[in-house]
Design an enzyme around this catalytic site. Structure first.
Site, PDB file in Angstrom:
ATOM      1  N   PRO A   1      34.622 -17.870 -11.454  1.00  0.00           N
ATOM      2  CA  PRO A   1      35.881 -17.808 -10.701  1.00  0.00           C
ATOM      3  C   PRO A   1      36.196 -16.360 -10.338  1.00  0.00           C
ATOM      4  O   PRO A   1      35.965 -15.454 -11.132  1.00  0.00           O
ATOM      5  CB  PRO A   1      36.919 -18.352 -11.674  1.00  0.00           C
ATOM      6  CG  PRO A   1      36.287 -18.363 -13.010  1.00  0.00           C
ATOM      7  CD  PRO A   1      34.808 -18.254 -12.850  1.00  0.00           C
ATOM      8  N   GLU A   2      36.652 -16.153  -9.118  1.00  0.00           N
ATOM      9  CA  GLU A   2      37.090 -14.818  -8.708  1.00  0.00           C
ATOM     10  C   GLU A   2      38.612 -14.813  -8.638  1.00  0.00           C
ATOM     11  O   GLU A   2      39.264 -15.785  -9.004  1.00  0.00           O
ATOM     12  CB  GLU A   2      36.431 -14.433  -7.379  1.00  0.00           C
ATOM     13  CG  GLU A   2      34.903 -14.368  -7.529  1.00  0.00           C
ATOM     14  CD  GLU A   2      34.200 -13.608  -6.413  1.00  0.00           C
ATOM     15  OE1 GLU A   2      34.819 -12.724  -5.807  1.00  0.00           O
ATOM     16  OE2 GLU A   2      33.017 -13.892  -6.169  1.00  0.00           O
TER      17      GLU A   2
ATOM     18  N   LYS B   1      40.572 -10.743 -12.536  1.00  0.00           N
ATOM     19  CA  LYS B   1      40.135 -12.073 -12.955  1.00  0.00           C
ATOM     20  C   LYS B   1      40.635 -12.410 -14.356  1.00  0.00           C
ATOM     21  O   LYS B   1      40.237 -13.425 -14.920  1.00  0.00           O
ATOM     22  CB  LYS B   1      38.612 -12.135 -12.925  1.00  0.00           C
ATOM     23  CG  LYS B   1      38.011 -11.776 -11.565  1.00  0.00           C
ATOM     24  CD  LYS B   1      36.495 -11.782 -11.644  1.00  0.00           C
ATOM     25  CE  LYS B   1      35.902 -10.597 -10.945  1.00  0.00           C
ATOM     26  NZ  LYS B   1      34.446 -10.525 -11.060  1.00  0.00           N
TER      27      LYS B   1
ATOM     28  N   ARG C   1      21.703  -9.955  -8.353  1.00  0.00           N
ATOM     29  CA  ARG C   1      22.353 -11.067  -7.675  1.00  0.00           C
ATOM     30  C   ARG C   1      21.986 -11.034  -6.201  1.00  0.00           C
ATOM     31  O   ARG C   1      21.530 -10.015  -5.687  1.00  0.00           O
ATOM     32  CB  ARG C   1      23.881 -10.981  -7.841  1.00  0.00           C
ATOM     33  CG  ARG C   1      24.323 -11.375  -9.242  1.00  0.00           C
ATOM     34  CD  ARG C   1      25.811 -11.318  -9.378  1.00  0.00           C
ATOM     35  NE  ARG C   1      26.279  -9.971  -9.687  1.00  0.00           N
ATOM     36  CZ  ARG C   1      27.502  -9.682 -10.069  1.00  0.00           C
ATOM     37  NH1 ARG C   1      28.396 -10.645 -10.197  1.00  0.00           N
ATOM     38  NH2 ARG C   1      27.864  -8.458 -10.326  1.00  0.00           N
TER      39      ARG C   1
END
Ligand SMILES: [Zn+2]
EC number: 3.2.2.23
Length: 297
Positions: free
Chosen positions: A2-3, A61, A282
């Site tokens: 989740p951001e 976050k 990533r």
């Protein structure tokens, strides 16, 4: 992961459905969910029981609850006023407010009975997340958990100082995407929103931060703010069906992203095919025309 917009959706859900409620009892059914609380599950339960949730907070976050004086007087903490319950959503964590009689979710690892007959449940299939308790400290005029004290303000914070962040970024002799992901410079930005903001600003993520102009960095930070605000307006972004909001209803809408996840699709601005590259272990997505790579130094 989740951001910021996803975490903010959860925070708003908690503000609406859990704030003002008293925790009448907390049961931990999976010790891994409280592994960050070194004093253990019994201590966490004892400290929280009897406290009334005062507010739900977020920075970047990071999500936490604060408490006001305990009406039941059973909490191990003197008043709860100096205590924060930090919620780590991890990869798949959910905060659900359910009727106590509702079937218990398979991966419900923590259950808190609320004084209105509901239960606050922490559900986490992959068990990277969890709850922990922290003290509260004042940093730069804001009260935050001591474990969050090193985290910079995020772009949606009313006290976010864009010019100070521009200066902090220009002091970094490293790639701009790496700086955007550094939560001690500016918080709340993860891989998806970093790629979206860099695409909007027309900057390749491997440009060296110190070489970028102030106007370029202002444009970039404004792009971060815009992309997060837009995502928040539709409830956050996720490709993961595991995320649901505090009511158990999906709060995460796939929205049209301009860069992230769009390898070999045409750029919305110039039509060139977007590319995927590895960066910091990533995938990064960018337009080879709009976002020129820096020459090798
Ligand atoms: Zn393009």
């Amino acid at each position: 992961m989740p951001e910021l917009p996803e975490v903010e959706v959860v925070r708003r859900g908690l503000a609406e459905h859990a704030v003002g409620r008293v925790l009448e009892g907390v049961t931990v059914t999976h010790p891994r969910a409280v592994r960050r609380h070194v004093a253990g599950p019994a201590d966490l339960s004892a400290q929280l029981t009897g406290l009334r949730i005062e507010a739900a907070h977020r920075r970047g976050k990071y999500l936490w609850l604060t408490f006001d004086a305990t009406p039941l007087g059973t909490g191990a903490s003197a008043t709860g006023l100096d205590l924060a319950l930090v919620v780590h959503l991890g990869m798949s964590g959910q905060m659900l407010v359910q009727p106590a009689a509702a079937p218990v979710e398979k991966h419900a690892h923590i259950r808190a009975v609320l004084d209105d007959g509901a239960e606050l449940r922490f559900v986490d299939q992959r068990t990277f997340g969890g709850w922990s308790l922290a003290g509260l400290v004042e940093v730069d005029g804001s009260v935050v958990p001591d474990t969050v004290a090193h985290i910079a303000r995020d772009p949606l914070d009313p006290r976010f100082d864009r010019e100070a962040v521009v200066a902090a970024i220009r002091a970094k002799n490293t790639e701009i995407k790496r700086v955007l992901l550094d939560q001690t410079v500016v918080s709340g930005i993860g891989n998806i929103y970093a790629d979206e903001a860099l695409w909007r600003a027309g900057l390749h993520g491997t440009r060296i931060a110190a070489t970028l102009t102030r106007p370029a960095l202002r444009t970039l930070l404004d792009a971060v703010t815009a992309v997060m605000t837009e995502a928040l307006a539709v409830g956050g972004t996720s490709f993961d069906a595991l995320y649901v909001n505090v009511n158990g209803e999906s709060g995460y809408f796939s929205r049209s992203l301009a860069a992230y996840g769009r390898e070999n699709e045409p750029c919305d601005r110039c039509g060139a095919l977007l590319i995927r590259e590895q960066f910091m272990n990533r995938s990064s997505f960018s337009c080879p025309t709009c976002q020129r790579k820096p020459r090798r130094r």
